[in-house]
Scaffold this active site. Structure first.
Site, PDB file in Angstrom:
ATOM      1  N   PRO A   1      10.206  -2.018   0.616  1.00 53.67           N
ATOM      2  CA  PRO A   1       8.984  -1.790   1.397  1.00 53.67           C
ATOM      3  C   PRO A   1       8.303  -0.512   0.919  1.00 53.67           C
ATOM      4  CG  PRO A   1      10.944  -1.262   2.699  1.00 53.67           C
ATOM      5  CD  PRO A   1      11.423  -1.895   1.422  1.00 53.67           C
ATOM      6  N   ASP A   2       6.979  -0.493   0.974  1.00 58.32           N
ATOM      7  CA  ASP A   2       6.240   0.729   0.631  1.00 58.32           C
ATOM      8  C   ASP A   2       6.080   1.547   1.918  1.00 58.32           C
ATOM      9  OD1 ASP A   2       4.235   2.668   0.104  1.00 58.32           O
ATOM     10  OD2 ASP A   2       3.631   1.491  -1.664  1.00 58.32           O
ATOM     11  N   ILE A   3       6.866   2.603   2.007  1.00 57.35           N
ATOM     12  CA  ILE A   3       6.921   3.381   3.251  1.00 57.35           C
ATOM     13  C   ILE A   3       5.565   4.029   3.539  1.00 57.35           C
ATOM     14  CG2 ILE A   3       8.087   5.303   4.427  1.00 57.35           C
ATOM     15  CD1 ILE A   3      10.494   4.709   2.484  1.00 57.35           C
TER      16      ILE A   3
ATOM     17  N   ASP B   1      11.488   1.616  -6.273  1.00 57.08           N
ATOM     18  CA  ASP B   1      10.547   0.518  -6.079  1.00 57.08           C
ATOM     19  C   ASP B   1      11.272  -0.797  -5.816  1.00 57.08           C
ATOM     20  OD1 ASP B   1       8.085   1.887  -6.394  1.00 57.08           O
ATOM     21  OD2 ASP B   1       8.545   2.124  -8.526  1.00 57.08           O
TER      22      ASP B   1
ATOM     23  N   LYS C   1      -4.097   5.307  -7.039  1.00 48.90           N
ATOM     24  CA  LYS C   1      -2.994   5.205  -6.079  1.00 48.90           C
ATOM     25  C   LYS C   1      -3.444   5.603  -4.672  1.00 48.90           C
ATOM     26  CE  LYS C   1       1.135   5.648  -7.948  1.00 48.90           C
ATOM     27  NZ  LYS C   1       2.290   6.259  -8.570  1.00 48.90           N
TER      28      LYS C   1
ATOM     29  N   ASN D   1      17.112   7.748  -8.908  1.00 47.44           N
ATOM     30  CA  ASN D   1      16.245   8.407  -9.895  1.00 47.44           C
ATOM     31  C   ASN D   1      16.483   9.909  -9.870  1.00 47.44           C
ATOM     32  OD1 ASN D   1      14.298   9.688  -7.966  1.00 47.44           O
ATOM     33  ND2 ASN D   1      13.998   7.550  -7.401  1.00 47.44           N
TER      34      ASN D   1
ATOM     35  N   LYS E   1      -2.928   3.029  -1.663  1.00 45.53           N
ATOM     36  CA  LYS E   1      -2.035   3.338  -0.528  1.00 45.53           C
ATOM     37  C   LYS E   1      -2.829   3.523   0.773  1.00 45.53           C
ATOM     38  CE  LYS E   1       1.783   4.121  -3.139  1.00 45.53           C
ATOM     39  NZ  LYS E   1       3.175   3.750  -2.936  1.00 45.53           N
TER      40      LYS E   1
ATOM     41  N   PHE F   1       2.289  11.332  -2.533  1.00 44.79           N
ATOM     42  CA  PHE F   1       2.538  12.012  -3.795  1.00 44.79           C
ATOM     43  C   PHE F   1       2.529  10.950  -4.890  1.00 44.79           C
ATOM     44  CE2 PHE F   1       3.915  16.512  -4.076  1.00 44.79           C
ATOM     45  CZ  PHE F   1       3.527  16.900  -2.802  1.00 44.79           C
TER      46      PHE F   1
HETATM   47  N1  CTP Z   1       6.250   5.488  -1.759  1.00 46.88           N
HETATM   48  C1  CTP Z   1       6.783   4.982  -0.595  1.00 46.88           C
HETATM   49  N2  CTP Z   1       7.520   3.843  -0.631  1.00 46.88           N
HETATM   50  C2  CTP Z   1       7.718   3.182  -1.779  1.00 46.88           C
HETATM   51  C3  CTP Z   1       7.171   3.676  -2.991  1.00 46.88           C
HETATM   52  C4  CTP Z   1       6.443   4.856  -2.940  1.00 46.88           C
HETATM   53  O1  CTP Z   1       6.620   5.605   0.460  1.00 46.88           O
HETATM   54  N3  CTP Z   1       8.425   2.075  -1.790  1.00 46.88           N
HETATM   55  C5  CTP Z   1       5.411   6.690  -1.688  1.00 46.88           C
HETATM   56  C6  CTP Z   1       5.982   7.915  -2.380  1.00 46.88           C
HETATM   57  O2  CTP Z   1       6.751   8.685  -1.466  1.00 46.88           O
HETATM   58  C7  CTP Z   1       4.722   8.621  -2.821  1.00 46.88           C
HETATM   59  C8  CTP Z   1       3.757   7.511  -3.118  1.00 46.88           C
HETATM   60  O3  CTP Z   1       4.226   6.404  -2.351  1.00 46.88           O
HETATM   61  O4  CTP Z   1       4.171   9.389  -1.791  1.00 46.88           O
HETATM   62  C9  CTP Z   1       3.639   7.123  -4.558  1.00 46.88           C
HETATM   63  O5  CTP Z   1       4.905   6.908  -5.103  1.00 46.88           O
HETATM   64  P1  CTP Z   1       5.058   6.539  -6.647  1.00 46.88           P
HETATM   65  O6  CTP Z   1       6.501   6.241  -6.903  1.00 46.88           O
HETATM   66  O7  CTP Z   1       4.370   7.549  -7.490  1.00 46.88           O
HETATM   67  O8  CTP Z   1       4.178   5.233  -6.739  1.00 46.88           O
HETATM   68  P2  CTP Z   1       4.500   3.731  -6.620  1.00 46.88           P
HETATM   69  O9  CTP Z   1       3.961   3.199  -5.335  1.00 46.88           O
HETATM   70  O10 CTP Z   1       5.951   3.486  -6.853  1.00 46.88           O
HETATM   71  O11 CTP Z   1       3.628   3.137  -7.794  1.00 46.88           O
HETATM   72  P3  CTP Z   1       3.943   3.011  -9.380  1.00 46.88           P
HETATM   73  O12 CTP Z   1       5.373   2.602  -9.490  1.00 46.88           O
HETATM   74  O13 CTP Z   1       2.987   1.997  -9.838  1.00 46.88           O
HETATM   75  O14 CTP Z   1       3.643   4.344  -9.976  1.00 46.88           O
END
Ligand code: CTP
Length: 403
Positions: free
Chosen positions: A310-312, A282, A346, A213, A350, A332
């Site tokens: 994974p959502d870090i 994502d 969010k 991205n 989170k 963020f």
């Molecule tokens: N983040 C993360 N790991 C992921 C996705 C997001 O750690 N796999 C963290 C980003 O670093 C940021 C926050 O989660 O601090 C939100 O990221 P964002 O991309 O805005 O949100 P998403 O969780 O991807 O949600 P959406 O796609 O619905 O906006």
């Protein structure tokens, strides 16, 4: 705005070939809003002219303790009393030994000796040949200068003017500037460890293609720099970006979301604050081909399918240290519209105490931004400013939230 703006610095030059970097340092200080008074030793005048330094600083240079321009003929007193700091760059081996012994046979050392020790910090940037630097005499002097309260900057490493290679050359002008800015920043995060993710991730489709991205990493790098300036130990886990590592920050380069998670988990236990600015992909392709996917001439396009990464942030925020608040987690949110509503939702999803919203398409790659800080009690705006300035404000805000 730089913490150096409005300061008055006496820039001292002793004799060394690194004096050419002092010209650049002088210019950078002036650009940062500093008034610079240059003082040169006789040895320094062999390497750099006072004319050059006068032109760059916009002030006549002092080279002698007998300078009749001072009404009381006490340049060493007058110059040191008005300074916020004395910076000697280059500081030669000989000059450092003179400082150590309280030598005062020319203006620069005399002025250093005469400075009010509690009010005017003395910062020196050593510059010499590698053998001179590693000589026990120099190392002893450095240790004693530090014990005497003199701030001795690091030396650089690499090719030297004499043709040898090693430690001892003077730091580059921008590195000294960065260290001076850190010197004047309040150490509100002293003793704390801050972990930051920044940039995009890259998810491979095959060895030559992938999905990523437009995140530039600038906001995260600015935050890492601001945290280091504030005295924290900073680890920056960076996706693929072309940005220089902020001075004093430990950087771990990763490519994919899973690599980023591994690096974060490795460093999270030692951290007090985790700030997730990375634009993590994502999804990743469910299969990454070992070899380049080729066209077969039929016009058929490859079928791509994805699995969720994974959502870090959520993983760390919901770990025992994250959930208890021992590790303060900041997320963020890069949104394209309805910032407050999305950021509020969010934050809860989170499980973080603070979520920072920004409009992604408006800020990706730019040097400025505007932030919306959302916590359990509401939202606060940090209006449009440079990412550096916003990073300083955000670090300040986080500092007030720590246990
Ligand atoms: N983040 C993360 N790991 C992921 C996705 C997001 O750690 N796999 C963290 C980003 O670093 C940021 C926050 O989660 O601090 C939100 O990221 P964002 O991309 O805005 O949100 P998403 O969780 O991807 O949600 P959406 O796609 O619905 O906006």
């Amino acid at each position: 705005m730089s913490t150096l703006a409005g300061k008055h610095i006496v820039l001292g030059l002793s004799g060394g070939i690194a004096a050419f970097k002092s010209a650049e340092l002088c210019r950078a200080l002036v650009k940062a809003g500093v008034t610079v008074q240059v003082v040169m030793t006789q040895a320094a005048e062999h390497f750099m002219t006072a004319v050059t330094m006068q032109a760059l600083s916009g002030r006549p240079v002092y080279t002698s303790q007998w300078d009749p321009r001072e009404a009381n003929n006490m340049a060493h007193i007058n110059l040191s009393r008005e300074a916020d700091a004395i910076v000697v760059a280059p500081a030669s081996a000989d000059f450092m030994s003179k400082l150590l012994h309280g030598g005062a046979d020319e203006l620069l050392s005399l002025m250093c000796l005469a400075r009010p020790i509690d009010q005017v910090p003395l910062i020196v940037a050593p510059a010499m040949n590698r053998e001179m630097w590693s000589n026990p005499a120099t190392q002893r002097n450095v240790a004693q200068l530090k014990a005497d309260g003199i701030h001795v900057l690091d030396v650089g490493q690499g090719d030297q003017a004499c043709g040898e290679t090693g430690d001892g050359r003077m730091l580059e002008a921008e590195e000294i500037l960065e260290d001076l800015e850190a010197f004047f920043t309040l150490k509100v995060l002293a003793g704390k460890a801050v972990l930051v993710t920044a940039g995009p991730t890259y998810e491979a489709i095959d060895p030559v293609r992938g999905i990523t991205n437009l995140s530039s990493g600038k906001m995260g790098f600015a935050i890492a720099r601001a945290a280091r300036m504030a005295g924290a130990t900073v680890t920056l886990v960076a996706g693929p970006v072309h940005l220089p590592t902020p001075r004093g920050v430990q950087r771990v380069d990763v490519r994919s979301a899973r690599q980023m998670l591994d690096a974060v988990q490795l460093n999270a236990d030692a951290a007090d604050v985790f700030i997730a600015t990375a634009a993590v992909a994502d999804w990743r392709p469910s299969h990454s081909a070992d070899q380049k996917i080729k066209k077969d001439g039929s016009g058929q396009t490859p079928e791509l399918s994805f699995v969720e990464n994974p959502d870090i942030l959520a993983t760390i925020a919901q770990s025992p240290r994250g959930a208890s608040g021992d590790l303060f987690c900041v997320g963020f949110a890069a949104e394209s519209q309805d910032l407050l509503a999305h950021a509020t939702a969010k934050r809860i999803r989170k499980g973080v105490p603070l979520l920072v919203g920004n409009i992604g398409p408006a800020t990706f790659g730019q040097d400025d931004n505007a932030l919306l800080l959302v916590d359990a009690s509401g939202a606060r705006e940090l209006p449009h400013a440079s990412k550096q300035a916003l990073a300083v404000q955000l670090i300040d805000d986080i500092t007030h939230r720590l246990k």
